[in-house]
Scaffold this motif. Sequence first.
Motif, PDB file in Angstrom:
ATOM      1  N   HIS A 100       0.720  -1.008   0.149  1.00  0.00           N
ATOM      2  CA  HIS A 100       0.222   0.002   0.186  1.00  0.00           C
ATOM      3  C   HIS A 100       0.827   1.286   0.078  1.00  0.00           C
ATOM      4  CE1 HIS A 100      -3.249   2.669   0.859  1.00  0.00           C
ATOM      5  NE2 HIS A 100      -4.070   1.994   0.850  1.00  0.00           N
ATOM      6  N   ALA A 101       1.021   1.727  -1.282  1.00  0.00           N
ATOM      7  CA  ALA A 101       2.203   2.838  -1.374  1.00  0.00           C
ATOM      8  C   ALA A 101       1.922   3.941  -0.625  1.00  0.00           C
ATOM      9  CB  ALA A 101       2.428   3.192  -2.693  1.00  0.00           C
ATOM     10  N   ALA A 102       0.458   4.567  -0.744  1.00  0.00           N
ATOM     11  CA  ALA A 102      -0.023   5.647  -0.179  1.00  0.00           C
ATOM     12  C   ALA A 102       0.083   5.360   1.474  1.00  0.00           C
ATOM     13  CB  ALA A 102      -1.517   5.979  -0.590  1.00  0.00           C
ATOM     14  N   GLY A 103      -0.365   4.522   1.966  1.00  0.00           N
ATOM     15  CA  GLY A 103      -0.294   4.004   3.464  1.00  0.00           C
ATOM     16  C   GLY A 103       1.287   4.302   3.889  1.00  0.00           C
ATOM     17  N   VAL A 104       2.200   4.010   3.329  1.00  0.00           N
ATOM     18  CA  VAL A 104       3.864   3.908   3.533  1.00  0.00           C
ATOM     19  C   VAL A 104       3.998   5.354   3.336  1.00  0.00           C
ATOM     20  CG1 VAL A 104       6.115   3.327   2.785  1.00  0.00           C
ATOM     21  CG2 VAL A 104       4.380   1.624   2.609  1.00  0.00           C
ATOM     22  N   ALA A 105       3.692   6.217   2.273  1.00  0.00           N
ATOM     23  CA  ALA A 105       3.899   7.552   2.122  1.00  0.00           C
ATOM     24  C   ALA A 105       3.428   8.346   3.194  1.00  0.00           C
ATOM     25  CB  ALA A 105       3.489   8.243   0.786  1.00  0.00           C
TER      26      ALA A 105
ATOM     27  N   VAL B 235       3.668  11.485   8.404  1.00  0.00           N
ATOM     28  CA  VAL B 235       3.293  11.691  10.086  1.00  0.00           C
ATOM     29  C   VAL B 235       4.730  11.539  10.944  1.00  0.00           C
ATOM     30  CG1 VAL B 235       2.759   9.335  10.525  1.00  0.00           C
ATOM     31  CG2 VAL B 235       1.726  11.299  11.863  1.00  0.00           C
ATOM     32  N   LEU B 236       5.470  10.897  10.367  1.00  0.00           N
ATOM     33  CA  LEU B 236       7.097  10.676  11.073  1.00  0.00           C
ATOM     34  C   LEU B 236       7.583  11.976  10.898  1.00  0.00           C
ATOM     35  CD1 LEU B 236       7.774   7.056  10.082  1.00  0.00           C
ATOM     36  CD2 LEU B 236       7.415   7.911  12.530  1.00  0.00           C
ATOM     37  N   ASP B 237       7.561  12.524   9.647  1.00  0.00           N
ATOM     38  CA  ASP B 237       8.164  13.765   9.621  1.00  0.00           C
ATOM     39  C   ASP B 237       7.760  14.821  10.385  1.00  0.00           C
ATOM     40  OD1 ASP B 237      10.133  15.712   7.325  1.00  0.00           O
ATOM     41  OD2 ASP B 237       8.214  16.807   7.805  1.00  0.00           O
ATOM     42  N   ASP B 238       6.453  14.902  10.580  1.00  0.00           N
ATOM     43  CA  ASP B 238       5.723  15.905  11.365  1.00  0.00           C
ATOM     44  C   ASP B 238       5.991  15.725  12.850  1.00  0.00           C
ATOM     45  OD1 ASP B 238       4.455  17.217   9.164  1.00  0.00           O
ATOM     46  OD2 ASP B 238       2.368  15.817   9.618  1.00  0.00           O
ATOM     47  N   MET B 239       6.442  14.428  13.225  1.00  0.00           N
ATOM     48  CA  MET B 239       6.707  14.113  14.492  1.00  0.00           C
ATOM     49  C   MET B 239       8.245  14.403  14.782  1.00  0.00           C
ATOM     50  SD  MET B 239       4.238  10.744  15.174  1.00  0.00           S
ATOM     51  CE  MET B 239       4.749  10.457  16.940  1.00  0.00           C
ATOM     52  N   GLY B 240       8.832  14.661  13.865  1.00  0.00           N
ATOM     53  CA  GLY B 240      10.330  15.099  13.750  1.00  0.00           C
ATOM     54  C   GLY B 240      11.209  13.875  14.121  1.00  0.00           C
ATOM     55  N   LEU B 241      10.789  12.711  13.393  1.00  0.00           N
ATOM     56  CA  LEU B 241      11.406  11.638  13.102  1.00  0.00           C
ATOM     57  C   LEU B 241      11.989  11.512  11.759  1.00  0.00           C
ATOM     58  CD1 LEU B 241       9.255   9.273  15.203  1.00  0.00           C
ATOM     59  CD2 LEU B 241      11.329  10.280  15.975  1.00  0.00           C
ATOM     60  N   TYR B 242      12.951  12.315  11.367  1.00  0.00           N
ATOM     61  CA  TYR B 242      13.264  12.575  10.159  1.00  0.00           C
ATOM     62  C   TYR B 242      13.883  11.163   9.232  1.00  0.00           C
ATOM     63  CZ  TYR B 242      12.245  17.149  11.344  1.00  0.00           C
ATOM     64  OH  TYR B 242      11.720  18.514  12.020  1.00  0.00           O
ATOM     65  N   GLU B 243      14.733  10.776   9.889  1.00  0.00           N
ATOM     66  CA  GLU B 243      15.526   9.457   9.444  1.00  0.00           C
ATOM     67  C   GLU B 243      14.399   8.120   8.960  1.00  0.00           C
ATOM     68  OE1 GLU B 243      18.463   7.991  11.742  1.00  0.00           O
ATOM     69  OE2 GLU B 243      19.720   9.899  11.382  1.00  0.00           O
ATOM     70  N   GLU B 244      13.634   8.083  10.068  1.00  0.00           N
ATOM     71  CA  GLU B 244      12.415   7.063   9.715  1.00  0.00           C
ATOM     72  C   GLU B 244      11.463   7.688   8.634  1.00  0.00           C
ATOM     73  OE1 GLU B 244      10.554   5.506  13.308  1.00  0.00           O
ATOM     74  OE2 GLU B 244      12.267   6.204  14.409  1.00  0.00           O
ATOM     75  N   ALA B 245      11.166   9.000   8.471  1.00  0.00           N
ATOM     76  CA  ALA B 245      10.344   9.445   7.684  1.00  0.00           C
ATOM     77  C   ALA B 245      11.172   9.033   6.152  1.00  0.00           C
ATOM     78  CB  ALA B 245      10.097  10.702   7.796  1.00  0.00           C
ATOM     79  N   VAL B 246      12.346   9.306   6.146  1.00  0.00           N
ATOM     80  CA  VAL B 246      13.055   9.162   4.828  1.00  0.00           C
ATOM     81  C   VAL B 246      13.100   7.770   4.280  1.00  0.00           C
ATOM     82  CG1 VAL B 246      15.060   9.073   3.585  1.00  0.00           C
ATOM     83  CG2 VAL B 246      14.577  11.195   4.858  1.00  0.00           C
ATOM     84  N   GLU B 247      13.266   6.936   5.211  1.00  0.00           N
ATOM     85  CA  GLU B 247      12.828   5.347   5.038  1.00  0.00           C
ATOM     86  C   GLU B 247      11.673   4.913   4.359  1.00  0.00           C
ATOM     87  OE1 GLU B 247      12.859   1.230   7.601  1.00  0.00           O
ATOM     88  OE2 GLU B 247      13.746   2.823   8.632  1.00  0.00           O
ATOM     89  N   ARG B 248      10.693   5.723   4.958  1.00  0.00           N
ATOM     90  CA  ARG B 248       9.244   5.082   4.565  1.00  0.00           C
ATOM     91  C   ARG B 248       8.962   5.704   3.078  1.00  0.00           C
ATOM     92  NH1 ARG B 248      10.131   3.550   8.962  1.00  0.00           N
ATOM     93  NH2 ARG B 248       8.791   2.537  10.524  1.00  0.00           N
TER      94      ARG B 248
END
Length: 510
Positions: free
Chosen positions: A322-327, A332-345
């Motif tokens: 589910h590409a949209a779900g992953v994106a 939401v990870l970016d909004d929470m400041g978890l940028y490395e995890e956001a990039v991975e997603r």
Amino acid sequence: KEHKSLPDTPPPPFHLLISFPSLSPRVIMGISEDIESLRERVKREPDDANVLHTLGAALCSAAGEPREGLVFLRRALEAGSDVPAEVLNDIGLAHMALKDYAAALESFRSGIQQNPSFLPLRVNAGNALRYTNDHAGAMVEYREAAKLNPADVAVLSNLGSTLAFLGQSAEAKDCFEKVLEKEPKNAVALLKLGEIAEESDDPDGAIKLLEKALKQNPSEPRVHFALGQAYEKKANVARAIASYRKAVELDQHAFDWFLALGVLQYHSGFIEDSVQSFERASELDPSHANTHNHLGIAYQALQQQQAALSHFTRAVELDSGHAAGVANLGHVLDDMGLYEEAVERFLRAVRLDGTQASWYKKMGVSYTHLEQFDKAVDAFYTGLAIDERDATIHYNVAAAYGKQAKLPPAAFHAQLCVECDPDLAPGRSMCDMLRPHVKDADIAAFKPQYEGRLQLLRAKYEAEAARREAEAKAREDREAAAQKERKELSEQKMLERAAAERKRAEEEAK
């Protein structure tokens, strides 16, 4: 922050097949006779095929005991009934009541061999085929029935419903208009004609027909849902939501209807209401990944990041593709400041579907937060290869170059940002700030580098487009198959309601 919209794709209109069972004369006779007296007659005359047939028919119809009824119907056949086609028809109806559609079809076809001109057998064979999802086969049987009696309302209704389901709207419309000629207040015909009008981009005509159907049967949920679709097409949000709400109030197990209601509520700004609709849809089908994705988007709009994170995570657990779900999980990870995890997603999302410029843009923003500016520019440029006119991408790539003190490319993209969207205030401010510090010649000198890089990225993007399109099509097919299965269940419920109503009317008439 980028505003994320739910996909504006409510479920397509349902084509409910109102398959009216066609009763034999013996069934109608059995309805009017006392079952206990028939049992006594069978005891006295155990080999009388007519009495056995009448008791079996009565047990199947009036008493609602198809298993016991089958015993007597088979005995009637063995006793040498003088109307074997009628007995086989009633045996088939008993199997239909038991949801053994293959056995039912076998009985109906055996009856057709006995008496090809017996109308109920053709109608019921079509019904059995419809229940086994052989709609083309059902259409053939209904056409044969129409040859026997072209004015029969049940035949016309069944044929019209099947034609509508198969996308043959013009012929379906003709069938239902013939029904209305005989029965101007026929609620099923009014509903189906309303659905056909709505699909034909005639919402006004659809509403007129559906309002008439509603007067005949105000408690039929499908009419309310169809009205909601017509009002939504007219952008009458209040009436559309009211109609959808009434539909789900009458049928609280219609998964797709709750989903359609939630999408409309979200787009109309009723975010909290949309959460309630999506939650109900999720209760009905907990394994539907897209419902959790919708819930995540709605909760994120309400600034409830943990709830959003939970639902996006669940969507991806249910469907790793589910590409949209992953994106959205990346969002939401970016909004929470978890940028490395956001990039991975985001990296994972674009591997699944690399057609979304906004995902590359958001990935670039996450890289910028991590001060990995070269990777940020790479992501932004990939987004521009997909959508070169996205002003916000030009703004972000200008900011990334500016943070590296690369002023000519920063000014170049700031200028393109303003050209793409003159009303974007941050873009104008950046352009005004940079222009005094960069020569026009330096800005112009950067243009060939920009165009060359974009050309290479476009070639790479186009080479992978076919593969990604095939994967997306496979996802759509899976979702369509699941939606079709849910639709079949909904059709079956309305079929049973319509059959019960017709049976009640026949009993009253008798």
